[in-house]
Design an enzyme around this catalytic site. Structure first.
Site, PDB file in Angstrom:
ATOM      1  N   ALA A  10     -20.757  29.218  20.596  1.00 47.38           N
ATOM      2  CA  ALA A  10     -20.014  30.116  19.710  1.00 47.38           C
ATOM      3  C   ALA A  10     -20.917  31.028  18.887  1.00 47.38           C
ATOM      4  O   ALA A  10     -20.723  32.249  18.833  1.00 47.38           O
ATOM      5  CB  ALA A  10     -19.112  29.291  18.794  1.00 47.38           C
ATOM      6  N   CYS A  42     -14.068  21.889  21.355  1.00 47.78           N
ATOM      7  CA  CYS A  42     -12.930  21.234  20.709  1.00 47.78           C
ATOM      8  C   CYS A  42     -11.802  20.926  21.694  1.00 47.78           C
ATOM      9  O   CYS A  42     -10.912  20.136  21.392  1.00 47.78           O
ATOM     10  CB  CYS A  42     -12.404  22.108  19.574  1.00 47.78           C
ATOM     11  SG  CYS A  42     -13.614  22.397  18.267  1.00 47.78           S
ATOM     12  N   ALA A 280     -30.892  31.639  11.594  1.00 50.10           N
ATOM     13  CA  ALA A 280     -30.288  30.414  12.139  1.00 50.10           C
ATOM     14  C   ALA A 280     -28.785  30.456  11.907  1.00 50.10           C
ATOM     15  O   ALA A 280     -28.324  30.829  10.816  1.00 50.10           O
ATOM     16  CB  ALA A 280     -30.888  29.171  11.496  1.00 50.10           C
TER      17      ALA A 280
END
Length: 554
Positions: A10, A42, A280
């Site tokens: 993602a 998920c 990050a």
């Protein structure tokens, strides 16, 4: 300018897509050691359970898509083994050919994600032990089920994924035993709310072993028994490990990137690390609480996408900042929905807040339209009135309310503000006084001490220490005789005015009904008759009996 992104789920793909939208001149390369990109982790439990038939639906995008749509080179099964930030080079292993090569970059994004925690007890490395993290895990579990027709499974860990797997495997006709080392499932919830989830799981046939730790997995060439610290042994056909995840920070620490107090990479609101030109995002990075400002680690796809977009904006010169999270989460356990946002009671107390607590039991819409009760536990700061958090358990209508509350908390709403929200009303969707409005009204009254509340836990603690409290049950005789609060006197609301002389107005008094509304009416009657210390039992007898039941199982 060369942008190198490590990780293609993602967060990583969001960085690349947003950076490309802003700048056509960038050379963007994404490396990932896995073979699938941009997948829906998920959705894994629902593929295992069969609700999702085709595993390809979990991976709607591939490398070819990103090359055609965004002119981004996505190289899967390519592991970045090391980074030299002084020369801005990365050493990459091609997992298909075994070739090693170097690539260069101007800007580096670490989107290396997180890995399942594999407990160190013996027996975790045999074929019928599975973790639940990526598409390969999903395929392996479902293939095992279809080939071996197992009858029993042991799930280690009672968090989101563990409970979703328990549901889906039960639907497949497999007997589920769930082992959790804590005294409750769903550790992010308060005990009184998590226990409602545990009771529901047990009612659906899931065997819960709480306060239990696995010491070993034993068997001949495969797991056949799960050994527990208590001495118990569970016969099982296979095992699912779902004890949490840890951020993949090895490459980050290699080049001097600072880790935060959560163990994930520390970043500023622009997703920048302490090392120049290194960002990050996603499950490898920590976020911060909207409420306290403190670091928080809640690895969710929604947060990862948000972080990725922000980094892509900043890298291409656009102003953007991450505003933090509430740790909002929701999941389904059979026909029960469970959701949480903001601080729990234990978190709010740990953060130093003086809190008011409300348990609001209300249907999501009128009963004549099929409404069913939700239990809302809401937390507010007594000093400022600000709503700090909410947890909701119920069969329907939970998602709508948790999102309203998450929005309100994000914008620093006070309890009184909830009551003034102009929420949509029609009988198929809500009650005239929506549960969110009632939550705000009751919390505000408690904070301002116009209608004080007492939680069942506080009442149980105070009576156990011998404090003098008169407890009044305002329900019908039939309801009282079925069950009631220990030590309660039965005076129905309709008789309270004429029988108030039987009570001592100088003694602290607690009134209650089934869920709280009639108790509040009784509270007002006694206050108007001169009683100076009157509390309404939060959530009424229904909530009290639930908590008493939970304590008896501890």
């Amino acid at each position: 300018m060369k942008l190198l992104i490590i990780g293609s789920v993602a967060a990583g793909t969001s960085v690349g897509a947003k950076a490309r939208r802003n700048d056509e001149s960038l050379q963007i390369t994404i490396y990932d050691r896995d073979q699938d990109i941009s997948y829906s982790g998920c959705g894994i439990p629902y593929f295992v359970g069969g609700e999702i038939e085709d595993i390809d639906t979990l991976t709607p995008r591939d490398a070819a898509f990103f090359k055609k749509r965004y002119n981004i080179d996505v190289k899967t099964r390519h592991e970045v083994e090391s980074i030299n930030h002084q020369t801005k080079t990365a050493t990459i292993l091609n997992g298909v050919t075994g070739e090693r090569f170097e690539d260069t970059y101007d800007t580096l994004v670490l989107a290396t994600g997180a890995s399942s925690i594999i407990p160190p007890f013996p027996g975790v490395d045999v074929p019928n032990v599975f973790s639940v993290r990526n598409v390969q895990n999903a395929g392996a579990i479902r293939t095992y089920i279809e080939q071996h027709d197992p009858k029993t499974v042991t799930i280690v860990g009672g968090g989101f994924i563990g409970l979703e797997m328990a549901e889906q495997l039960t639907y497949r006709g497999i007997a589920v035993t769930l082992v959790e080392r804590l005294p409750q499932v769903m550790p992010p919830l308060d005990f009184d709310m998590a226990s409602r989830v545990g009771d529901h799981l047990e009612s659906k046939g899931v065997r819960l072993l709480l306060n239990e730790s696995v010491t070993a997995l034993t068997g001949e060439g495969k797991v056949e028994q799960v050994e527990l610290a208590s001495g118990k042994s569970i016969a099982t056909d296979f095992v699912i490990l779902s004890v949490g995840v840890k951020p993949n920070t090895e490459l980050a620490t290699q080049i001097g990137v600072t880790l935060g107090q959560t163990g994930a990479i520390a970043v500023n609101p622009q997703m920048q690390t302490n090392v120049k030109d290194v960002y990050a995002v996603g499950d490898v990075a920590e976020s911060f609480s909207v409420i306290t400002g403190e670091a928080i680690y809640r690895p969710l796809g929604s947060t990862a996408n948000k972080m990725g977009r922000i980094a892509g904006m900043v890298i291409t010169g656009e102003e953007a900042a991450h505003r933090g999270i509430l740790g909002t989460g929701i999941f389904k356990a059979f026909d029960l929905t469970v959701a949480q946002t903001g601080l729990t009671e234990k978190e709010a107390l740990a953060a130093g807040f003086d809190i008011e607590i409300l348990h609001n039991i209300k249907p999501d819409r009128p009963e004549y339209m099929g409404g069913k009760d939700m239990v809302i536990k809401a937390i507010a700061d007594r000093k400022t009135g600000r709503v700090l958090g909410a947890q909701i358990v119920g069969p329907q209508g939970v998602d709508k309310r948790i999102d309203v509350l998450a929005t309100a908390i994000t914008f620093k709403a006070k309890a009184e503000d909830l009551f003034h929200l102009d929420l949509a009303y029609a009988p198929p969707f809500s009650t005239t006084k929506d549960p969110v409005l009632y939550t705000g009204m009751a919390l505000d009254n408690a904070i301002k001490k116009t209608a004080r509340l007492m939680t069942p836990e506080t009442l149980i603690e105070q009576t156990a220490t011998g404090e003098t409290i008169q407890i009044i049950d305002t329900r019908s005789k039939k309801q009282f005789e079925k069950n009631h609060v220990d030590g309660a006197v039965h005076i129905p609301l309709g008789e309270l005015r004429t029988r108030a002389a039987e009570l001592d107005p100088s003694i602290p008094t607690v009134v209650y009904c089934n869920k709280g509304v009639t108790g509040n009416a009784a509270q007002n009657v006694l206050k108007n008759l001169g009683f100076t210390d009157v509390c309404n039992l939060s959530g009424g007898n229904t909530n009290y009996q639930h908590l008493k039941h939970c304590f008896s199982k501890k």
